[in-house]
Design a protein around this motif. Sequence first.
Motif, PDB file in Angstrom:
ATOM      1  N   SER A 188      31.249 -17.384  -6.477  1.00  0.00           N
ATOM      2  CA  SER A 188      31.860 -16.479  -5.633  1.00  0.00           C
ATOM      3  C   SER A 188      33.287 -16.354  -6.030  1.00  0.00           C
ATOM      4  CB  SER A 188      31.794 -16.582  -4.131  1.00  0.00           C
ATOM      5  OG  SER A 188      32.502 -17.729  -3.825  1.00  0.00           O
ATOM      6  N   GLY A 189      33.788 -17.102  -6.952  1.00  0.00           N
ATOM      7  CA  GLY A 189      35.317 -16.832  -7.247  1.00  0.00           C
ATOM      8  C   GLY A 189      35.513 -15.408  -7.889  1.00  0.00           C
ATOM      9  N   ARG A 190      36.740 -15.165  -8.095  1.00  0.00           N
ATOM     10  CA  ARG A 190      37.056 -13.932  -8.805  1.00  0.00           C
ATOM     11  C   ARG A 190      36.338 -13.844 -10.228  1.00  0.00           C
ATOM     12  NH1 ARG A 190      41.166 -15.901  -5.869  1.00  0.00           N
ATOM     13  NH2 ARG A 190      41.789 -14.568  -4.151  1.00  0.00           N
ATOM     14  N   ALA A 191      35.975 -12.501 -10.719  1.00  0.00           N
ATOM     15  CA  ALA A 191      35.537 -12.276 -11.912  1.00  0.00           C
ATOM     16  C   ALA A 191      36.674 -11.973 -12.717  1.00  0.00           C
ATOM     17  CB  ALA A 191      34.662 -11.063 -11.945  1.00  0.00           C
ATOM     18  N   ALA A 192      37.845 -11.807 -12.694  1.00  0.00           N
ATOM     19  CA  ALA A 192      38.997 -11.439 -13.327  1.00  0.00           C
ATOM     20  C   ALA A 192      40.175 -12.453 -12.712  1.00  0.00           C
ATOM     21  CB  ALA A 192      39.476 -10.190 -13.385  1.00  0.00           C
ATOM     22  N   PRO A 193      41.132 -12.853 -13.565  1.00  0.00           N
ATOM     23  CA  PRO A 193      42.233 -13.486 -13.179  1.00  0.00           C
ATOM     24  C   PRO A 193      43.042 -12.959 -11.910  1.00  0.00           C
ATOM     25  CG  PRO A 193      42.588 -13.077 -15.316  1.00  0.00           C
ATOM     26  CD  PRO A 193      41.436 -12.088 -15.001  1.00  0.00           C
ATOM     27  N   LEU A 194      43.632 -13.914 -11.225  1.00  0.00           N
ATOM     28  CA  LEU A 194      44.144 -13.501  -9.913  1.00  0.00           C
ATOM     29  C   LEU A 194      45.439 -12.457  -9.839  1.00  0.00           C
ATOM     30  CD1 LEU A 194      44.296 -14.352  -6.860  1.00  0.00           C
ATOM     31  CD2 LEU A 194      45.982 -16.167  -7.274  1.00  0.00           C
ATOM     32  N   ASP A 195      46.164 -12.419 -11.046  1.00  0.00           N
ATOM     33  CA  ASP A 195      47.063 -11.450 -11.093  1.00  0.00           C
ATOM     34  C   ASP A 195      46.417  -9.980 -11.628  1.00  0.00           C
ATOM     35  OD1 ASP A 195      46.126 -12.143 -13.767  1.00  0.00           O
ATOM     36  OD2 ASP A 195      48.182 -12.237 -14.492  1.00  0.00           O
ATOM     37  N   ALA A 196      45.206  -9.884 -11.906  1.00  0.00           N
ATOM     38  CA  ALA A 196      44.641  -8.701 -12.057  1.00  0.00           C
ATOM     39  C   ALA A 196      44.337  -7.805 -10.810  1.00  0.00           C
ATOM     40  CB  ALA A 196      43.259  -8.907 -12.705  1.00  0.00           C
ATOM     41  N   PRO A 197      44.606  -6.354 -10.546  1.00  0.00           N
ATOM     42  CA  PRO A 197      44.469  -5.597  -9.623  1.00  0.00           C
ATOM     43  C   PRO A 197      42.969  -6.139  -8.796  1.00  0.00           C
ATOM     44  CG  PRO A 197      44.359  -4.364 -11.488  1.00  0.00           C
ATOM     45  CD  PRO A 197      44.755  -5.426 -11.886  1.00  0.00           C
ATOM     46  N   ALA A 198      43.039  -5.791  -7.449  1.00  0.00           N
ATOM     47  CA  ALA A 198      41.697  -5.970  -6.779  1.00  0.00           C
ATOM     48  C   ALA A 198      40.337  -5.565  -7.570  1.00  0.00           C
ATOM     49  CB  ALA A 198      41.809  -5.707  -5.293  1.00  0.00           C
ATOM     50  N   PRO A 199      40.568  -4.245  -7.663  1.00  0.00           N
ATOM     51  CA  PRO A 199      39.180  -3.531  -8.439  1.00  0.00           C
ATOM     52  C   PRO A 199      38.603  -4.387  -9.620  1.00  0.00           C
ATOM     53  CG  PRO A 199      40.628  -1.780  -7.742  1.00  0.00           C
ATOM     54  CD  PRO A 199      41.443  -3.214  -7.550  1.00  0.00           C
ATOM     55  N   ALA A 200      39.608  -4.860 -10.469  1.00  0.00           N
ATOM     56  CA  ALA A 200      39.264  -5.453 -11.618  1.00  0.00           C
ATOM     57  C   ALA A 200      38.707  -6.949 -11.350  1.00  0.00           C
ATOM     58  CB  ALA A 200      40.453  -5.706 -12.276  1.00  0.00           C
ATOM     59  N   ARG A 201      39.083  -7.609 -10.437  1.00  0.00           N
ATOM     60  CA  ARG A 201      38.823  -8.898  -9.977  1.00  0.00           C
ATOM     61  C   ARG A 201      37.052  -8.558  -9.479  1.00  0.00           C
ATOM     62  NH1 ARG A 201      43.956  -9.594  -7.312  1.00  0.00           N
ATOM     63  NH2 ARG A 201      42.917  -9.165  -5.483  1.00  0.00           N
ATOM     64  N   GLN A 202      36.956  -7.606  -8.668  1.00  0.00           N
ATOM     65  CA  GLN A 202      35.471  -7.428  -8.204  1.00  0.00           C
ATOM     66  C   GLN A 202      34.687  -6.443  -8.974  1.00  0.00           C
ATOM     67  OE1 GLN A 202      34.523  -9.487  -5.799  1.00  0.00           O
ATOM     68  NE2 GLN A 202      36.284 -10.493  -5.479  1.00  0.00           N
ATOM     69  N   TRP A 203      34.778  -6.457 -10.305  1.00  0.00           N
ATOM     70  CA  TRP A 203      34.205  -5.306 -11.057  1.00  0.00           C
ATOM     71  C   TRP A 203      32.541  -5.545 -11.035  1.00  0.00           C
ATOM     72  CZ3 TRP A 203      30.914  -6.473 -15.065  1.00  0.00           C
ATOM     73  CH2 TRP A 203      30.953  -7.794 -15.624  1.00  0.00           C
ATOM     74  N   PRO A 204      32.038  -6.836 -10.700  1.00  0.00           N
ATOM     75  CA  PRO A 204      30.603  -6.729 -10.703  1.00  0.00           C
ATOM     76  C   PRO A 204      29.774  -6.058  -9.672  1.00  0.00           C
ATOM     77  CG  PRO A 204      31.564  -8.812 -11.522  1.00  0.00           C
ATOM     78  CD  PRO A 204      32.638  -8.074 -11.023  1.00  0.00           C
ATOM     79  N   ILE A 205      30.628  -6.296  -8.359  1.00  0.00           N
ATOM     80  CA  ILE A 205      29.995  -5.597  -7.348  1.00  0.00           C
ATOM     81  C   ILE A 205      30.307  -3.993  -7.326  1.00  0.00           C
ATOM     82  CG2 ILE A 205      31.993  -5.869  -5.607  1.00  0.00           C
ATOM     83  CD1 ILE A 205      28.266  -6.252  -4.787  1.00  0.00           C
ATOM     84  N   LEU A 206      31.499  -3.966  -7.836  1.00  0.00           N
ATOM     85  CA  LEU A 206      31.724  -2.303  -8.010  1.00  0.00           C
ATOM     86  C   LEU A 206      30.693  -1.597  -8.877  1.00  0.00           C
ATOM     87  CD1 LEU A 206      35.529  -2.417  -7.828  1.00  0.00           C
ATOM     88  CD2 LEU A 206      34.271  -1.596  -6.091  1.00  0.00           C
ATOM     89  N   ALA A 207      30.598  -2.302 -10.010  1.00  0.00           N
ATOM     90  CA  ALA A 207      29.548  -1.792 -10.936  1.00  0.00           C
ATOM     91  C   ALA A 207      28.298  -1.559 -10.190  1.00  0.00           C
ATOM     92  CB  ALA A 207      29.320  -2.667 -12.142  1.00  0.00           C
ATOM     93  N   VAL A 208      27.644  -2.328  -9.660  1.00  0.00           N
ATOM     94  CA  VAL A 208      26.374  -2.311  -8.944  1.00  0.00           C
ATOM     95  C   VAL A 208      26.464  -1.328  -8.073  1.00  0.00           C
ATOM     96  CG1 VAL A 208      24.629  -3.514  -7.487  1.00  0.00           C
ATOM     97  CG2 VAL A 208      25.463  -4.638  -9.474  1.00  0.00           C
ATOM     98  N   LEU A 209      27.485  -1.335  -7.091  1.00  0.00           N
ATOM     99  CA  LEU A 209      27.383  -0.324  -5.901  1.00  0.00           C
ATOM    100  C   LEU A 209      27.809   1.167  -6.454  1.00  0.00           C
ATOM    101  CD1 LEU A 209      29.723  -2.214  -3.317  1.00  0.00           C
ATOM    102  CD2 LEU A 209      27.272  -1.726  -3.106  1.00  0.00           C
ATOM    103  N   SER A 210      28.620   1.446  -7.557  1.00  0.00           N
ATOM    104  CA  SER A 210      28.609   2.653  -8.136  1.00  0.00           C
ATOM    105  C   SER A 210      27.348   3.094  -8.643  1.00  0.00           C
ATOM    106  CB  SER A 210      29.627   2.474  -9.311  1.00  0.00           C
ATOM    107  OG  SER A 210      30.878   1.987  -8.788  1.00  0.00           O
ATOM    108  N   LEU A 211      26.545   2.240  -9.431  1.00  0.00           N
ATOM    109  CA  LEU A 211      25.323   2.882  -9.728  1.00  0.00           C
ATOM    110  C   LEU A 211      24.294   3.160  -8.624  1.00  0.00           C
ATOM    111  CD1 LEU A 211      24.668   0.532 -12.825  1.00  0.00           C
ATOM    112  CD2 LEU A 211      24.882   2.866 -12.923  1.00  0.00           C
ATOM    113  N   VAL A 212      24.399   2.308  -7.546  1.00  0.00           N
ATOM    114  CA  VAL A 212      23.439   2.610  -6.264  1.00  0.00           C
ATOM    115  C   VAL A 212      23.965   3.987  -5.499  1.00  0.00           C
ATOM    116  CG1 VAL A 212      22.921   1.825  -4.246  1.00  0.00           C
ATOM    117  CG2 VAL A 212      22.775   0.285  -5.894  1.00  0.00           C
ATOM    118  N   GLY A 213      25.204   4.138  -5.557  1.00  0.00           N
ATOM    119  CA  GLY A 213      25.949   5.398  -5.283  1.00  0.00           C
ATOM    120  C   GLY A 213      25.469   6.554  -5.914  1.00  0.00           C
TER     121      GLY A 213
END
Length: 158
Positions: A48-73
């Motif tokens: 459950s750790g971040r998918a990108a480094p801590l200094d990356a913007p929030a959307p970049a850190r959570q790209w896997p869930i955003l990708a799945v939710l975008s496709l579902v949307g």
Amino acid sequence: MSADEGARHPEDITVPDAVSAPDAEGRPRRVTRRFPLFTRDTARPEGSGRAAPLDAPAPARQWPILAVLSLVGIGLLLTALDVFRYGTLLIGVALLGGAVLRWLLPGVGMLAVRSRFTDIATYGVLGLAIALLAMMAQPDPWLEIPFLKDTLHFTVSG
């Protein structure tokens, strides 16, 4: 005795020797498997750790869930626009993609909800079921499973 005197707050309850006193290096000397009655925190699922480094913007850190939710949307939007089969198929594929991401990546952020095995099984089974049902939808199904038709006729007419 008043109602307040008989009530006990979680802070007042102690569990004897839940974890022994730490040694000089800060590690507990003895850990037991007994848990306190009231938990104050829950363990984060593995991965459950971040998918990108801590200094990356929030959307970049959570790209896997955003990708799945975008496709579902997008799938829900297609379904609402009367492109039912493609929309529901896209939802199933998005969940299957979530299962693959959960399997391959060590850190997937908020896509990790439970243990890795449980997440993969849940995303995989639901994605496969939705995709199969989308392909079997009437009229003109893309996929026909003969024994299901026989089962339906047996249960309805029998």
